[in-house]
Design a protein around this motif. Structure first.
Motif, mmCIF file in Angstrom:
data_model
loop_
_atom_site.group_PDB
_atom_site.id
_atom_site.type_symbol
_atom_site.label_atom_id
_atom_site.label_comp_id
_atom_site.label_asym_id
_atom_site.label_seq_id
_atom_site.Cartn_x
_atom_site.Cartn_y
_atom_site.Cartn_z
ATOM 1 N N TYR A 96 0.809 -1.213 0.000
ATOM 2 C CA TYR A 96 0.000 0.000 0.000
ATOM 3 C C TYR A 96 0.851 1.275 0.000
ATOM 4 O O TYR A 96 0.330 2.369 0.156
ATOM 5 C CB TYR A 96 -0.963 -0.004 1.183
ATOM 6 N N GLU A 97 2.152 1.112 -0.189
ATOM 7 C CA GLU A 97 3.047 2.259 -0.298
ATOM 8 C C GLU A 97 3.659 2.350 -1.693
ATOM 9 O O GLU A 97 4.668 3.017 -1.895
ATOM 10 C CB GLU A 97 4.150 2.168 0.770
ATOM 11 N N ARG A 98 3.035 1.686 -2.640
ATOM 12 C CA ARG A 98 3.465 1.754 -4.032
ATOM 13 C C ARG A 98 2.233 1.998 -4.905
ATOM 14 O O ARG A 98 1.202 1.355 -4.759
ATOM 15 C CB ARG A 98 4.204 0.484 -4.445
ATOM 16 N N LEU A 150 0.319 -2.827 -7.411
ATOM 17 C CA LEU A 150 0.485 -1.472 -6.892
ATOM 18 C C LEU A 150 -0.831 -1.058 -6.257
ATOM 19 O O LEU A 150 -1.755 -0.605 -6.930
ATOM 20 C CB LEU A 150 0.873 -0.526 -8.036
ATOM 21 N N ARG A 151 -0.939 -1.226 -4.960
ATOM 22 C CA ARG A 151 -2.217 -1.077 -4.272
ATOM 23 C C ARG A 151 -2.347 0.210 -3.478
ATOM 24 O O ARG A 151 -3.294 0.397 -2.717
ATOM 25 C CB ARG A 151 -2.447 -2.292 -3.369
ATOM 26 N N ARG A 172 4.367 13.039 -7.034
ATOM 27 C CA ARG A 172 5.082 13.761 -5.966
ATOM 28 C C ARG A 172 4.194 13.917 -4.731
ATOM 29 O O ARG A 172 4.650 13.738 -3.587
ATOM 30 C CB ARG A 172 5.499 15.119 -6.537
ATOM 31 N N ARG A 173 2.926 14.236 -4.962
ATOM 32 C CA ARG A 173 1.993 14.360 -3.835
ATOM 33 C C ARG A 173 1.794 13.016 -3.125
ATOM 34 O O ARG A 173 1.701 12.960 -1.895
ATOM 35 C CB ARG A 173 0.641 14.877 -4.332
ATOM 36 N N ALA A 174 1.713 11.948 -3.907
ATOM 37 C CA ALA A 174 1.509 10.629 -3.310
ATOM 38 C C ALA A 174 2.688 10.244 -2.418
ATOM 39 O O ALA A 174 2.503 9.642 -1.350
ATOM 40 C CB ALA A 174 1.311 9.584 -4.402
ATOM 41 N N LEU A 175 3.899 10.603 -2.842
ATOM 42 C CA LEU A 175 5.068 10.302 -2.020
ATOM 43 C C LEU A 175 5.021 11.074 -0.703
ATOM 44 O O LEU A 175 5.501 10.597 0.329
ATOM 45 C CB LEU A 175 6.352 10.625 -2.781
ATOM 46 N N ARG A 176 4.439 12.260 -0.744
ATOM 47 C CA ARG A 176 4.297 13.036 0.493
ATOM 48 C C ARG A 176 3.253 12.429 1.420
ATOM 49 O O ARG A 176 3.209 12.761 2.610
ATOM 50 C CB ARG A 176 3.917 14.475 0.156
ATOM 51 N N ALA A 177 2.422 11.546 0.881
ATOM 52 C CA ALA A 177 1.378 10.888 1.678
ATOM 53 C C ALA A 177 1.809 9.471 2.030
ATOM 54 O O ALA A 177 1.031 8.515 1.929
ATOM 55 C CB ALA A 177 0.062 10.877 0.914
ATOM 56 N N ASP A 178 3.073 9.314 2.408
ATOM 57 C CA ASP A 178 3.612 8.062 2.940
ATOM 58 C C ASP A 178 3.782 6.950 1.912
ATOM 59 O O ASP A 178 3.820 5.774 2.276
ATOM 60 C CB ASP A 178 2.751 7.552 4.106
ATOM 61 N N HIS A 179 3.873 7.289 0.628
ATOM 62 C CA HIS A 179 4.212 6.281 -0.364
ATOM 63 C C HIS A 179 5.728 6.165 -0.473
ATOM 64 O O HIS A 179 6.470 7.115 -0.188
ATOM 65 C CB HIS A 179 3.627 6.656 -1.729
ATOM 66 N N ARG A 180 6.174 4.997 -0.927
ATOM 67 C CA ARG A 180 7.598 4.782 -1.151
ATOM 68 C C ARG A 180 7.961 4.914 -2.629
ATOM 69 O O ARG A 180 9.060 5.340 -2.972
ATOM 70 C CB ARG A 180 7.988 3.372 -0.668
ATOM 71 N N MET A 181 7.022 4.505 -3.484
ATOM 72 C CA MET A 181 7.315 4.459 -4.921
ATOM 73 C C MET A 181 6.036 4.655 -5.725
ATOM 74 O O MET A 181 4.968 4.177 -5.329
ATOM 75 C CB MET A 181 7.946 3.113 -5.283
ATOM 76 N N THR A 240 14.790 9.440 0.535
ATOM 77 C CA THR A 240 15.450 8.683 1.602
ATOM 78 C C THR A 240 15.270 7.191 1.404
ATOM 79 O O THR A 240 16.216 6.406 1.554
ATOM 80 C CB THR A 240 14.892 9.111 2.970
ATOM 81 N N ALA A 241 14.065 6.791 1.016
ATOM 82 C CA ALA A 241 13.790 5.371 0.791
ATOM 83 C C ALA A 241 14.629 4.831 -0.353
ATOM 84 O O ALA A 241 15.139 3.703 -0.293
ATOM 85 C CB ALA A 241 12.297 5.162 0.517
ATOM 86 N N ALA A 242 14.788 5.633 -1.409
ATOM 87 C CA ALA A 242 15.585 5.198 -2.555
ATOM 88 C C ALA A 242 17.035 4.973 -2.155
ATOM 89 O O ALA A 242 17.666 3.986 -2.559
ATOM 90 C CB ALA A 242 15.503 6.232 -3.676
ATOM 91 N N ARG A 243 17.563 5.871 -1.360
ATOM 92 C CA ARG A 243 18.960 5.733 -0.941
ATOM 93 C C ARG A 243 19.127 4.572 0.039
ATOM 94 O O ARG A 243 20.134 3.857 -0.001
ATOM 95 C CB ARG A 243 19.444 7.052 -0.323
ATOM 96 N N GLU A 244 18.150 4.382 0.900
ATOM 97 C CA GLU A 244 18.232 3.283 1.865
ATOM 98 C C GLU A 244 18.240 1.922 1.183
ATOM 99 O O GLU A 244 18.899 0.994 1.643
ATOM 100 C CB GLU A 244 17.068 3.365 2.854
ATOM 101 N N ARG A 245 17.490 1.796 0.074
ATOM 102 C CA ARG A 245 17.475 0.500 -0.611
ATOM 103 C C ARG A 245 18.668 0.349 -1.548
ATOM 104 O O ARG A 245 18.872 -0.709 -2.143
ATOM 105 C CB ARG A 245 16.177 0.305 -1.373
ATOM 106 N N GLY A 246 19.458 1.424 -1.696
ATOM 107 C CA GLY A 246 20.630 1.364 -2.556
ATOM 108 C C GLY A 246 20.315 1.480 -4.027
ATOM 109 O O GLY A 246 20.918 0.791 -4.859
ATOM 110 N N ALA A 247 19.387 2.360 -4.374
ATOM 111 C CA ALA A 247 19.055 2.576 -5.785
ATOM 112 C C ALA A 247 20.334 2.889 -6.560
ATOM 113 O O ALA A 247 21.066 3.809 -6.190
ATOM 114 C CB ALA A 247 18.065 3.720 -5.923
ATOM 115 N N PRO A 248 20.625 2.144 -7.628
ATOM 116 C CA PRO A 248 21.902 2.338 -8.327
ATOM 117 C C PRO A 248 22.037 3.684 -9.013
ATOM 118 O O PRO A 248 23.149 4.187 -9.177
ATOM 119 C CB PRO A 248 21.916 1.189 -9.340
ATOM 120 N N THR A 249 20.911 4.278 -9.424
ATOM 121 C CA THR A 249 20.962 5.568 -10.114
ATOM 122 C C THR A 249 19.855 6.474 -9.602
ATOM 123 O O THR A 249 18.698 6.054 -9.508
ATOM 124 C CB THR A 249 20.786 5.408 -11.641
ATOM 125 N N ILE A 250 20.215 7.685 -9.239
ATOM 126 C CA ILE A 250 19.224 8.721 -8.964
ATOM 127 C C ILE A 250 19.445 9.800 -10.009
ATOM 128 O O ILE A 250 20.416 10.557 -9.962
ATOM 129 C CB ILE A 250 19.359 9.275 -7.539
#
Length: 403
Positions: A96-98, A150-151, A172-181, A240-250
């Motif tokens: 529920y965060e994607r 993607l729920r 962008r708004r969805a990410l501000r509402a506790d989504h990760r991706m 922050t979530a992207a960096r924590e999971r080690g996203a290879p490219t930002i």
């Protein structure tokens, strides 16, 4: 909270995949040519940016192909490319965060035309049961949601060419509402007889037959735009979530976004594109002097080009910032265009290279902009502004910035 792009999925008339597309636009390679999807003899519009080599069988499971339209097939392919680029399996994130937010302007018009032809020529028993859903603007979002589980927040935006930017703004708004991706972007395919005929009454399409002289935004010889199909889907993650999971490219950050709507014609009030630009810059906390390039909407219609050129000159000063329109090599892909331009802007930031606007030879009177034309321009690019307008009065502006 920041919204960063970690994966690019591009399906364009001049390239499949982000790198092939980017190489093509930097080399000035166009995908615009005579329509081959159907016999366009007798039509006033004969050119388009078609996906000539796209094979849905390579990207869409066999059971899904009869249930879905080309707009969704393109999105399936783009989403797979984006997720692979991000090295991300959505199943690794809380379900529920994607989410997924897509844009589309014309629906599955080719699918709908085929089934109506079956109804007319063969009777109701020959009409697909999927006629009721495959044509619908939201079908792509629904199918991607099901396919990748993607729920979280799921939505669709219908604002023509502004839609691709609007979808990213909503992500962008969805990410501000506790989504990760969020998977976000736009795809379009309206190159069937019914799809083309529906666009002709706008009188905004070029009727020329020479691909090199048909789509000339900001040119003294501009005469309309050339349509296209394709688009882009991006993986947008909370920083922050992207960096924590080690996203290879930002690739960069979606730093600022705004949307406005033009006043009704005849009111005497000015267009609202400038408002969108200034609001997006303010949202990003960015001064106009910090913008390194503008990816223009580039309508190709003289009076609309002048509005955009004057807007850019008012905000940045005459010839104050490099401007480019790589869509001169793909055609205006409607809802797919904004997301495709954002992908190009992020690659411009990565490589320090501004792609050219092809075929424009002489700027129209009043277009006091530094249009990148002859070839790609090496430049330090840290911040880019992407503009898009949709038929009927939609305006959107998105600021992307190096992460």
């Amino acid at each position: 909270m920041s919204a960063v792009v970690t994966g690019l999925g591009v399906v364009a008339p001049n390239g499949m995949g982000a790198e092939e597309y980017w190489s093509a636009v930097c080399d000035g390679k166009s995908g615009i040519d005579r329509i081959r999807r159907f016999d366009c003899t007798g039509y006033p519009v004969t050119l388009a940016g078609e996906l000539g080599s796209f094979d849905a069988a390579e990207h869409v499971p066999g059971r899904l192909r009869p249930e879905t339209s080309m707009m969704s097939h393109i999105a399936f392919a783009a989403a797979e490319l984006a997720l692979a680029d991000a090295v991300l399996d959505p199943a690794d994130l809380p379900e529920y965060e994607r989410g997924v937010i897509t844009a589309n302007a014309t629906g599955g018009v080719e699918f709908g035309q085929r089934e109506l032809q079956n109804l007319w020529s063969q009777g109701p028993s020959h009409v697909s049961a999927y006629m009721s859903i495959a044509w619908f603007f939201a079908a792509t979002t629904g199918q991607l949601s099901i396919r990748h589980k993607l729920r979280g927040h799921c939505g669709v935006v219908v604002s023509e060419q502004a839609g691709g930017l609007d979808a990213l703004g909503h992500a962008r708004r969805a990410l501000r509402a506790d989504h990760r991706m969020v998977l976000a972007g736009g795809t379009e395919s309206a190159l069937s007889p019914a799809g083309v005929v529906a666009q002709i009454p706008t009188r905004n399409l070029s009727t020329r037959t020479d691909p090199n002289r048909a789509y000339l935004p900001f040119d003294a010889d501009a005469n309309g735009y050339v349509g296209g199909e394709g688009g882009a889907i991006l993986v947008v993650e909370e920083g922050t979530a992207a960096r924590e999971r080690g996203a290879p490219t930002i690739y960069g950050e979606l730093a600022g976004y705004a949307a406005t709507f033009d006043p009704r014609p005849g009111t005497g009030r000015p267009p609202a594109l400038e408002q969108a630009v200034r609001k997006a810059l303010a949202d990003a906390g960015t001064d106009p002097r910090d913008v390194d390039v503008v990816f223009a909407d580039a309508y190709g219609v003289p009076d609309l080009d002048l509005i955009e050129a004057e807007t850019i000159s008012k905000v940045f000063g005459p010839y104050g910032v490099p401007v480019t329109a790589p869509k001169t090599m793909t055609g205006r892909i409607y809802a797919g265009a904004g997301a495709l331009d954002v992908a190009a802007a992020l690659l411009s930031i990565r490589d320090g290279l501004i792609p050219p606007t092809v075929n424009v030879t002489r700027l129209a009177a009043g277009c006091a902009i530094d249009l990148v034309r002859e070839g790609p321009r090496p430049s330090r690019v840290r911040t880019a502004l992407v503009l898009a307008r949709g038929h009927g009065g939609f305006n959107a502006a998105l600021v992307v910035r190096a992460a």
